[in-house]
Design an enzyme around this catalytic site. Structure first.
Site, PDB file in Angstrom:
ATOM      1  N   TYR A 199      35.170 -18.822   6.459  1.00 49.45           N
ATOM      2  CA  TYR A 199      34.931 -17.689   7.345  1.00 49.45           C
ATOM      3  C   TYR A 199      35.484 -18.027   8.730  1.00 49.45           C
ATOM      4  O   TYR A 199      35.093 -19.015   9.344  1.00 49.45           O
ATOM      5  CB  TYR A 199      33.447 -17.356   7.447  1.00 49.45           C
ATOM      6  CG  TYR A 199      33.223 -16.069   8.210  1.00 49.45           C
ATOM      7  CD1 TYR A 199      33.278 -14.843   7.554  1.00 49.45           C
ATOM      8  CD2 TYR A 199      33.019 -16.076   9.586  1.00 49.45           C
ATOM      9  CE1 TYR A 199      33.111 -13.649   8.251  1.00 49.45           C
ATOM     10  CE2 TYR A 199      32.855 -14.891  10.291  1.00 49.45           C
ATOM     11  CZ  TYR A 199      32.911 -13.687   9.611  1.00 49.45           C
ATOM     12  OH  TYR A 199      32.764 -12.503  10.303  1.00 49.45           O
TER      13      TYR A 199
ATOM     14  N   GLN B 219      29.476  -8.550   5.053  1.00 47.15           N
ATOM     15  CA  GLN B 219      30.148  -7.995   3.876  1.00 47.15           C
ATOM     16  C   GLN B 219      31.236  -8.937   3.356  1.00 47.15           C
ATOM     17  O   GLN B 219      31.487  -9.008   2.150  1.00 47.15           O
ATOM     18  CB  GLN B 219      30.734  -6.607   4.173  1.00 47.15           C
ATOM     19  CG  GLN B 219      31.764  -6.554   5.284  1.00 47.15           C
ATOM     20  CD  GLN B 219      31.138  -6.296   6.649  1.00 47.15           C
ATOM     21  OE1 GLN B 219      29.980  -6.585   6.868  1.00 47.15           O
ATOM     22  NE2 GLN B 219      31.924  -5.735   7.564  1.00 47.15           N
TER      23      GLN B 219
ATOM     24  N   SER C 123      25.091 -23.783  19.453  1.00 47.51           N
ATOM     25  CA  SER C 123      25.557 -25.129  19.761  1.00 47.51           C
ATOM     26  C   SER C 123      24.613 -25.834  20.730  1.00 47.51           C
ATOM     27  O   SER C 123      23.837 -25.198  21.452  1.00 47.51           O
ATOM     28  CB  SER C 123      26.965 -25.067  20.355  1.00 47.51           C
ATOM     29  OG  SER C 123      27.522 -26.352  20.449  1.00 47.51           O
TER      30      SER C 123
ATOM     31  N   GLN D 155      29.378 -26.908  26.357  1.00 47.55           N
ATOM     32  CA  GLN D 155      28.551 -26.358  25.283  1.00 47.55           C
ATOM     33  C   GLN D 155      27.922 -25.038  25.685  1.00 47.55           C
ATOM     34  O   GLN D 155      27.808 -24.113  24.880  1.00 47.55           O
ATOM     35  CB  GLN D 155      27.456 -27.357  24.904  1.00 47.55           C
ATOM     36  CG  GLN D 155      27.967 -28.556  24.148  1.00 47.55           C
ATOM     37  CD  GLN D 155      28.806 -28.159  22.952  1.00 47.55           C
ATOM     38  OE1 GLN D 155      28.326 -27.471  22.058  1.00 47.55           O
ATOM     39  NE2 GLN D 155      30.063 -28.558  22.945  1.00 47.55           N
TER      40      GLN D 155
ATOM     41  N   HIS E 263      29.640 -21.624  24.921  1.00 47.03           N
ATOM     42  CA  HIS E 263      29.731 -21.098  23.563  1.00 47.03           C
ATOM     43  C   HIS E 263      28.901 -19.840  23.368  1.00 47.03           C
ATOM     44  O   HIS E 263      29.328 -18.891  22.730  1.00 47.03           O
ATOM     45  CB  HIS E 263      29.251 -22.153  22.549  1.00 47.03           C
ATOM     46  CG  HIS E 263      30.312 -23.105  22.124  1.00 47.03           C
ATOM     47  ND1 HIS E 263      31.424 -22.717  21.427  1.00 47.03           N
ATOM     48  CD2 HIS E 263      30.419 -24.453  22.289  1.00 47.03           C
ATOM     49  CE1 HIS E 263      32.185 -23.775  21.184  1.00 47.03           C
ATOM     50  NE2 HIS E 263      31.594 -24.830  21.689  1.00 47.03           N
TER      51      HIS E 263
ATOM     52  N   GLU F 170      22.991 -31.595  17.799  1.00 49.83           N
ATOM     53  CA  GLU F 170      24.343 -31.502  17.241  1.00 49.83           C
ATOM     54  C   GLU F 170      25.273 -32.544  17.872  1.00 49.83           C
ATOM     55  O   GLU F 170      25.968 -33.275  17.184  1.00 49.83           O
ATOM     56  CB  GLU F 170      24.867 -30.087  17.495  1.00 49.83           C
ATOM     57  CG  GLU F 170      26.259 -29.817  16.968  1.00 49.83           C
ATOM     58  CD  GLU F 170      26.742 -28.429  17.336  1.00 49.83           C
ATOM     59  OE1 GLU F 170      27.714 -27.968  16.723  1.00 49.83           O
ATOM     60  OE2 GLU F 170      26.163 -27.799  18.249  1.00 49.83           O
ATOM     61  N   HIS F 171      25.316 -32.575  19.201  1.00 48.06           N
ATOM     62  CA  HIS F 171      26.161 -33.516  19.933  1.00 48.06           C
ATOM     63  C   HIS F 171      25.313 -34.377  20.860  1.00 48.06           C
ATOM     64  O   HIS F 171      24.388 -33.871  21.497  1.00 48.06           O
ATOM     65  CB  HIS F 171      27.188 -32.784  20.809  1.00 48.06           C
ATOM     66  CG  HIS F 171      28.014 -31.770  20.088  1.00 48.06           C
ATOM     67  ND1 HIS F 171      27.714 -30.425  20.085  1.00 48.06           N
ATOM     68  CD2 HIS F 171      29.148 -31.904  19.360  1.00 48.06           C
ATOM     69  CE1 HIS F 171      28.634 -29.773  19.388  1.00 48.06           C
ATOM     70  NE2 HIS F 171      29.499 -30.640  18.921  1.00 48.06           N
TER      71      HIS F 171
ATOM     72  N   ASP G 239      35.721 -31.795  19.390  1.00 49.96           N
ATOM     73  CA  ASP G 239      35.891 -30.393  19.003  1.00 49.96           C
ATOM     74  C   ASP G 239      37.295 -30.106  18.484  1.00 49.96           C
ATOM     75  O   ASP G 239      37.470 -29.277  17.595  1.00 49.96           O
ATOM     76  CB  ASP G 239      35.626 -29.481  20.204  1.00 49.96           C
ATOM     77  CG  ASP G 239      34.174 -29.063  20.299  1.00 49.96           C
ATOM     78  OD1 ASP G 239      33.401 -29.369  19.372  1.00 49.96           O
ATOM     79  OD2 ASP G 239      33.813 -28.422  21.301  1.00 49.96           O
TER      80      ASP G 239
ATOM     81  N   HIS H  62      11.593 -34.166 -27.882  1.00 52.28           N
ATOM     82  CA  HIS H  62      12.500 -35.219 -27.428  1.00 52.28           C
ATOM     83  C   HIS H  62      12.407 -36.430 -28.365  1.00 52.28           C
ATOM     84  O   HIS H  62      13.416 -37.001 -28.778  1.00 52.28           O
ATOM     85  CB  HIS H  62      12.137 -35.655 -26.004  1.00 52.28           C
ATOM     86  CG  HIS H  62      12.593 -34.715 -24.937  1.00 52.28           C
ATOM     87  ND1 HIS H  62      12.170 -33.416 -24.859  1.00 52.28           N
ATOM     88  CD2 HIS H  62      13.449 -34.906 -23.894  1.00 52.28           C
ATOM     89  CE1 HIS H  62      12.731 -32.833 -23.810  1.00 52.28           C
ATOM     90  NE2 HIS H  62      13.518 -33.716 -23.213  1.00 52.28           N
TER      91      HIS H  62
END
Length: 464
Positions: free
Chosen positions: A130, A191, A237, A259, A262, A327-328, A361, A420
C-alpha cells in the site's frame, strides 16, 4: 515546549498521556465504516471497488484503466530528476545489501536410521504494497517494503495507490520502477486493502499486505488479518532521544521535529539528565518549528504529545525508554554505544550524533517499517523473514516407528486421544518388526544439521 521532571506529578501525567496516545486513535465509527467497505468489495468485486473509489476519491475507474500501463509508469518516472533517481537507486542498493543478511535457508536434519526432518523455507507467492496518498509522498516506503520482499524471493509484488496522488507525485512511479514493480493499481483507502485481501475481477488477491496508511487503511488491515497476513497495524510515528550535557540541542530538536512533522498524533520526546540542555532544546524546538513548511502539523504534535523529561541518571533514562518501547530511539550521550546496549525495547536505535533518524528513514539499509505504540516489546522491524513461509517436513522410517511406537501411543493415551494411539498400533499390526526398545533412540542416533538451498526430492510431508 514545557520541561517536565519525571519525579513530579505533572511529569507522570504527561508520560501517561504519551503512553496511551495510540488508544486515542480508536474510533467505533471508523470500524463500522471500514467493515461496510470491506463487505461491499468482497460481495461486489470490481463493481464495489470502483463505486467506492468514485465516492471517496472522485475518480472513475473501470477494468480497462484501474491498472497502470507500463508506458504511463515510465512517463511519470521520466519527470523525476536524475539526482533523485540516483538517490533512490543507491538507497535500494543499501536496503538490498542489508537485507541479504536476513536470508533464511531450508535446513534438513539427517539421522542415522534414515529419518529425515526438514525445515523448509519458501517465499510468499504474492505481496501487496500500500502506497499512501495525501499531501506527502513516500517513495522511501516503496523501497523499504518491496526490497526485503524481493530478497526473500517473492515472485509477485503488487502496488496500490490512490489515483490522484499517484498522477501528481511522479517520484512514486520512479520508486516503483526502481523497486521492480510493474503491477500497479490506482485504488486507495480501505477499499484497496479489501481488494488485495479478497481479490476482484481486476485485482488478484495477495498473501500479505504491507505499507502504511491513514486510520481507515490501518483498520482495514486489522479487519482482513487472518484472511491475509499484514505487516503491522501501524500507529503514529514516535521518537525518544536520550541526551546528556554533551549533546547538541540543535540536533536533538531537529530529530524531534523530523518525527513531529509526520502527523499531529506523532510523539517527539527528549529524556535528559541536564536541565541546561533541556531548556536549550525547548528554545530550539520553538525556533526551528517556525521555519518548517509543515509548521501547523509540527506544533500540534508537540503540543499534544511532545515532552522534554528531566531524569536523575542515564540509567533512569534507559528504563523509561524500555518502558515506552518506542519506534525510534536516538542516543546522544558521551558514551552512546555503551548506553545503546541496555536499550532492549525499540524498533530502531540511532547511536551518536551522526546517526540522524532520517538516515534510517531513507538510506542506511534497515527497513524503516518499525513497530509503534509500544509494540516494540514484542514486534520486530519489517524484514526478509516477514515474506517467507516455514513448513516442517517429516519422513519417518518403519524402523524408527517400531522403536518409538510404545512411547507415542503412551503419550496419545495420556491425552485421551485413542484415535492417535490406534493410528500407531495399526501400523505395528501390519509390520512384523522387532519390539520397541526401552531406551530412547533419539539419544543414540547421530544428528547432523545441514544447510541446503532447497529440500531433497525424497522428502515427504507425511504426518507422524
Amino acid at each position: 515546549m514545557q520541561v517536565f521532571r519525571l519525579d513530579e506529578a505533572a511529569g507522570q501525567e504527561r508520560l501517561a498521556t504519551i503512553l496511551r496516545r495510540h488508544t486515542l486513535v480508536a474510533d467505533p465509527n471508523v470500524t463500522r465504516t471500514v467493515s461496510d467497505i470491506i463487505q461491499m468489495v468482497r460481495e461486489m468485486g470490481d463493481k464495489g471497488l470502483f463505486a467506492l473509489t468514485e465516492k471517496f476519491d472522485g475518480v472513475s475507474l473501470s477494468a480497462q484503466n484501474v491498472r497502470v500501463e507500463t508506458a504511463l509508469l515510465e512517463k511519470l518516472a521520466g519527470q523525476v530528476s536524475a539526482e533523485v533517481r540516483t538517490a533512490l537507486r543507491m538507497a535500494a542498493k543499501n536496503i538490498r545489501h542489508f537485507h541479504e543478511l536476513q536470508r533464511e535457508y531450508t535446513r534438513v536434519m539427517e539421522q542415522a536410521d534414515g529419518v529425515q526432518l526438514m525445515h523448509r523455507i519458501q517465499p510468499l507467492d504474492a505481496v501487496g504494497i500500500y502506497v499512501p496518498g495525501g499531501q506527502a509522498a513516500y517513495p522511501s516506503t516503496v523501497l523499504m517494503t518491496a526490497v526485503p520482499a524481493q530478497v526473500a524471493g517473492v515472485p509477485r509484488l503488487v502496488a496500490v495507490t490512490p489515483a490522484k496522488s499517484f498522477l501528481t507525485q511522479p517520484v512514486l512511479a520512479a520508486a516503483l520502477i526502481e523497486a521492480g514493480i510493474s503491477e500497479v493499481y490506482t485504488v486507495g483507502g480501505a477499499q484497496a486493502i479489501a481488494a488485495l485481501a479478497y481479490g476482484t475481477e481486476s485485482v488478484p488477491r495477495v498473501a500479505k499486505i504491507v505499507g502504511p496508511g491513514n486510520r481507515y487503511v490501518a483498520e482495514a488491515k486489522r479487519q482482513v488479518y487472518g484472511v491475509v497476513d499484514v505487516d503491522t497495524i501501524a500507529g503514529p510515528s514516535e521518537v525518544v532521544i536520550i541526551a546528556d550535557d554533551t549533546a547538541d540541542p540543535v540536533l536533538v530538536a531537529a530529530d524531534m521535529l523530523a518525527q513531529a512533522e509526520h502527523d499531529e498524533l506523532a510523539a517527539a520526546v527528549c529524556v535528559t539528565t541536564s536541565e541546561t540542555l533541556a531548556m536549550a532544546v525547548a528554545e530550539q524546538l520553538a525556533y526551528q518549528a517556525a521555519t518548517l513548511s509543515r509548521r501547523e502539523v509540527v506544533e500540534a504534535a508537540l503540543e499534544r504529545f511532545g515532552a522534554i523529561f528531566l531524569v536523575a541518571s542515564l540509567s533512569e533514562a534507559v528504563r523509561l525508554v524500555n518502558r515506552m518501547a518506542p519506534e525510534h530511539v536516538g542516543v546522544m550521550t558521551a558514551e552512546p554505544e555503551r548506553l545503546a546496549e541496555d536499550i532492549t525495547f525499540a524498533g530502531a536505535v540511532f547511536i551518536g550524533a551522526a546517526s540522524a533518524e532520517a538516515v534510517g528513514d531513507y538510506f542506511a539499509g534497515p527497513s524503516h517499517v518499525l513497530p509503534t505504540g509500544g509494540t516494540a516489546r514484542f514486534f520486530s522491524p519489517l524484514g526478509v523473514y516477514d515474506f517467507v513461509r516455514r513448513t516442517n517436513l517429516i519422513r519417518y522410517t518403519m524402523g524408527r516407528l517400531v522403536k518409538t511406537a510404545d512411547m507415542i501411543t503412551c503419550l496419545a493415551e495420556a491425552e485421551g486421544l485413542d484415535g492417535h494411539a490406534r493410528s500407531i498400533r495399526l501400523r505395528m499390526e501390519r509390520h512384523s518388526g522387532p519390539l520397541a526398545p526401552t531406551t530412547n533412540p533419539l539419544t543414540e542416533s547421530k544428528q547432523n544439521l545441514l544447510a541446503v538451498e532447497s529440500p531433497p526430492e525424497t522428502a515427504s510431508n507425511d504426518e507422524p
